[in-house]
Design a protein around this motif. Structure first.
Motif, mmCIF file in Angstrom:
data_model
loop_
_atom_site.group_PDB
_atom_site.id
_atom_site.type_symbol
_atom_site.label_atom_id
_atom_site.label_comp_id
_atom_site.label_asym_id
_atom_site.label_seq_id
_atom_site.Cartn_x
_atom_site.Cartn_y
_atom_site.Cartn_z
ATOM 1 N N GLU A 164 1.161 14.922 -4.883
ATOM 2 C CA GLU A 164 1.359 14.294 -6.192
ATOM 3 C C GLU A 164 1.750 12.823 -6.051
ATOM 4 O O GLU A 164 1.296 11.978 -6.845
ATOM 5 N N ARG A 165 2.562 12.514 -5.065
ATOM 6 C CA ARG A 165 2.968 11.112 -4.877
ATOM 7 C C ARG A 165 1.788 10.250 -4.411
ATOM 8 O O ARG A 165 1.600 9.121 -4.890
ATOM 9 N N ILE A 166 0.996 10.777 -3.485
ATOM 10 C CA ILE A 166 -0.191 10.036 -3.035
ATOM 11 C C ILE A 166 -1.150 9.827 -4.202
ATOM 12 O O ILE A 166 -1.706 8.737 -4.389
ATOM 13 N N ASP A 167 -1.338 10.851 -5.002
ATOM 14 C CA ASP A 167 -2.231 10.781 -6.163
ATOM 15 C C ASP A 167 -1.782 9.699 -7.136
ATOM 16 O O ASP A 167 -2.583 8.861 -7.576
ATOM 17 N N ALA A 168 -0.501 9.711 -7.483
ATOM 18 C CA ALA A 168 0.016 8.745 -8.458
ATOM 19 C C ALA A 168 -0.134 7.317 -7.949
ATOM 20 O O ALA A 168 -0.527 6.409 -8.703
ATOM 21 N N MET A 169 0.183 7.092 -6.673
ATOM 22 C CA MET A 169 0.075 5.751 -6.120
ATOM 23 C C MET A 169 -1.365 5.260 -6.133
ATOM 24 O O MET A 169 -1.659 4.135 -6.563
ATOM 25 N N LEU A 170 -2.285 6.117 -5.675
ATOM 26 C CA LEU A 170 -3.683 5.695 -5.597
ATOM 27 C C LEU A 170 -4.284 5.471 -6.983
ATOM 28 O O LEU A 170 -5.061 4.531 -7.178
ATOM 29 N N ASP A 171 -3.949 6.326 -7.941
ATOM 30 C CA ASP A 171 -4.475 6.122 -9.296
ATOM 31 C C ASP A 171 -4.095 4.744 -9.821
ATOM 32 O O ASP A 171 -4.926 4.019 -10.384
ATOM 33 N N GLY A 172 -2.832 4.372 -9.645
ATOM 34 C CA GLY A 172 -2.398 3.066 -10.134
ATOM 35 C C GLY A 172 -3.107 1.921 -9.441
ATOM 36 O O GLY A 172 -3.573 0.975 -10.090
ATOM 37 N N LEU A 173 -3.222 1.992 -8.128
ATOM 38 C CA LEU A 173 -3.885 0.927 -7.382
ATOM 39 C C LEU A 173 -5.373 0.852 -7.714
ATOM 40 O O LEU A 173 -5.937 -0.245 -7.833
ATOM 41 N N ILE A 174 -6.008 2.011 -7.864
ATOM 42 C CA ILE A 174 -7.451 2.024 -8.123
ATOM 43 C C ILE A 174 -7.759 1.455 -9.503
ATOM 44 O O ILE A 174 -8.767 0.754 -9.686
ATOM 45 N N VAL A 175 -6.926 1.731 -10.484
ATOM 46 C CA VAL A 175 -7.135 1.136 -11.809
ATOM 47 C C VAL A 175 -7.063 -0.381 -11.712
ATOM 48 O O VAL A 175 -7.915 -1.103 -12.250
ATOM 49 N N ARG A 176 -6.066 -0.897 -11.014
ATOM 50 C CA ARG A 176 -5.956 -2.352 -10.833
ATOM 51 C C ARG A 176 -7.188 -2.910 -10.124
ATOM 52 O O ARG A 176 -7.733 -3.946 -10.527
ATOM 53 N N TYR A 177 -7.617 -2.240 -9.078
ATOM 54 C CA TYR A 177 -8.790 -2.677 -8.314
ATOM 55 C C TYR A 177 -10.041 -2.684 -9.183
ATOM 56 O O TYR A 177 -10.793 -3.668 -9.219
ATOM 57 N N THR A 178 -10.257 -1.599 -9.926
ATOM 58 C CA THR A 178 -11.453 -1.482 -10.764
ATOM 59 C C THR A 178 -11.466 -2.521 -11.881
ATOM 60 O O THR A 178 -12.526 -3.027 -12.262
ATOM 61 N N LEU A 179 -10.300 -2.863 -12.376
ATOM 62 C CA LEU A 179 -10.204 -3.847 -13.455
ATOM 63 C C LEU A 179 -10.250 -5.288 -12.953
ATOM 64 O O LEU A 179 -10.111 -6.216 -13.730
ATOM 65 N N GLY A 180 -10.445 -5.448 -11.629
ATOM 66 C CA GLY A 180 -10.704 -6.791 -11.117
ATOM 67 C C GLY A 180 -9.548 -7.507 -10.471
ATOM 68 O O GLY A 180 -9.568 -8.737 -10.372
ATOM 69 N N ASP A 181 -8.512 -6.768 -10.040
ATOM 70 C CA ASP A 181 -7.398 -7.406 -9.340
ATOM 71 C C ASP A 181 -7.881 -7.816 -7.945
ATOM 72 O O ASP A 181 -8.027 -6.986 -7.055
ATOM 73 N N HIS A 182 -8.113 -9.099 -7.756
ATOM 74 C CA HIS A 182 -8.717 -9.565 -6.506
ATOM 75 C C HIS A 182 -7.707 -9.706 -5.361
ATOM 76 O O HIS A 182 -8.073 -10.126 -4.266
ATOM 77 N N THR A 183 -6.453 -9.339 -5.615
ATOM 78 C CA THR A 183 -5.512 -9.241 -4.500
ATOM 79 C C THR A 183 -5.748 -7.949 -3.723
ATOM 80 O O THR A 183 -5.206 -7.768 -2.628
ATOM 81 N N LEU A 184 -6.550 -7.059 -4.319
ATOM 82 C CA LEU A 184 -6.866 -5.787 -3.679
ATOM 83 C C LEU A 184 -8.334 -5.755 -3.263
ATOM 84 O O LEU A 184 -9.208 -6.177 -4.011
ATOM 85 N N THR A 185 -8.588 -5.239 -2.081
ATOM 86 C CA THR A 185 -9.944 -4.963 -1.627
ATOM 87 C C THR A 185 -10.028 -3.467 -1.333
ATOM 88 O O THR A 185 -8.998 -2.778 -1.267
ATOM 89 N N ARG A 186 -11.234 -2.958 -1.140
ATOM 90 C CA ARG A 186 -11.338 -1.542 -0.804
ATOM 91 C C ARG A 186 -10.650 -1.245 0.517
ATOM 92 O O ARG A 186 -9.997 -0.206 0.673
ATOM 93 N N GLN A 187 -10.774 -2.154 1.479
ATOM 94 C CA GLN A 187 -10.101 -1.943 2.762
ATOM 95 C C GLN A 187 -8.592 -1.898 2.586
ATOM 96 O O GLN A 187 -7.908 -1.091 3.218
ATOM 97 N N ARG A 188 -8.090 -2.744 1.703
ATOM 98 C CA ARG A 188 -6.657 -2.746 1.432
ATOM 99 C C ARG A 188 -6.238 -1.429 0.784
ATOM 100 O O ARG A 188 -5.178 -0.875 1.105
ATOM 101 N N LEU A 189 -7.064 -0.919 -0.126
ATOM 102 C CA LEU A 189 -6.781 0.381 -0.739
ATOM 103 C C LEU A 189 -6.710 1.473 0.323
ATOM 104 O O LEU A 189 -5.824 2.334 0.295
ATOM 105 N N LEU A 190 -7.656 1.440 1.251
ATOM 106 C CA LEU A 190 -7.677 2.448 2.310
ATOM 107 C C LEU A 190 -6.434 2.339 3.191
ATOM 108 O O LEU A 190 -5.851 3.355 3.587
ATOM 109 N N GLU A 191 -6.018 1.123 3.473
ATOM 110 C CA GLU A 191 -4.805 0.936 4.273
ATOM 111 C C GLU A 191 -3.586 1.508 3.550
ATOM 112 O O GLU A 191 -2.735 2.170 4.162
ATOM 113 N N HIS A 192 -3.487 1.244 2.255
ATOM 114 C CA HIS A 192 -2.367 1.793 1.468
ATOM 115 C C HIS A 192 -2.417 3.322 1.479
ATOM 116 O O HIS A 192 -1.374 3.988 1.611
#
Length: 216
Positions: A164-192
């Motif tokens: 549940e904790r992994i799910d909640a964290m990734l959902d939040g980061l993925i929404v930011r990434y999908t909406l265009g937060d350019h401080t995040l890359t897919r590689q950065r998401l994978l690292e997190h």
């Protein structure tokens, strides 16, 4: 016997038509969003009448719900394959994490589900499917962690809570990434994702990096 064959053929044709309409509904929703999609738009996309669509689906809401159900079934099946498939627990957990992440900012699956989250605030049928998708994802992570604990390679007192904790964290980061937060890359998401998973199962991010380096 001939009438049975005719009924079977007609049922198959109806199933094919429904599948075609569901694919068209997904394409239109991706272009217009759920709130902006009309039955007329879907009918135009496949060059049929609105009446034909209503023959197969009583309402637009039913059509959208069935389209989401088809997407849910496909993704849930893949998650079950990854969580219970071959390979060491860390390889399977890494595979589940990588499957969950969007391929790009325009990943159609994630754009669809983010739209569904918004629609689910007011549509109980959509909300139910969104919740079911979340449960499928959490269950896949929980299953993989639990099997790793039983195998003696993970240390985790609460696999469900970890999932549940992994799910909640990734959902939040993925929404930011999908909406265009350019401080995040897919590689950065994978690292997190790998860092969070490593923390939850008593490993280090380097252990996941070793899995990636091995090509698994």
């Amino acid at each position: 016997m001939r009438s049975v064959g005719i009924r079977s053929r007609r049922a198959g044709q109806a199933d094919q038509r429904r599948a075609e309409l569901l694919r068209a509904a997904r394409r239109v929703v991706m272009e217009r969003g759920m709130a902006g999609t009309r039955v007329a738009d879907i009918a135009k996309a496949v060059d049929v009448s609105g009446g034909l669509i209503h023959y197969h689906f009583a309402t637009k809401d039913e059509l959208i719900t069935e389209m989401l159900r088809a997407a849910l079934d496909s993704e849930s099946a893949r998650l079950r394959e990854l969580s219970s498939g071959p390979g060491a627990p860390i390889q399977r957990l890494d595979g589940v994490l990588r499957f969950y992440l969007p391929d790009s900012r325009g990943d159609q699956s994630w754009v669809l589900w983010i739209d569904a989250w918004a629609a689910g605030l007011r549509e109980p049928s959509v909300q139910a499917i969104v919740h079911e998708l979340g449960r499928s994802w959490v269950a896949a992570v929980e299953t993989t962690i639990s099997e790793g604990v039983r195998a003696g390679v993970f240390a985790c007192a609460d696999p469900r809570g970890a999932a549940e904790r992994i799910d909640a964290m990734l959902d939040g980061l993925i929404v930011r990434y999908t909406l265009g937060d350019h401080t995040l890359t897919r590689q950065r998401l994978l690292e997190h994702a790998r860092t969070a998973a490593a923390h939850e199962v008593g490993l280090t991010p380097a252990d996941f990096s070793a899995v990636a380096a091995s090509g698994n």
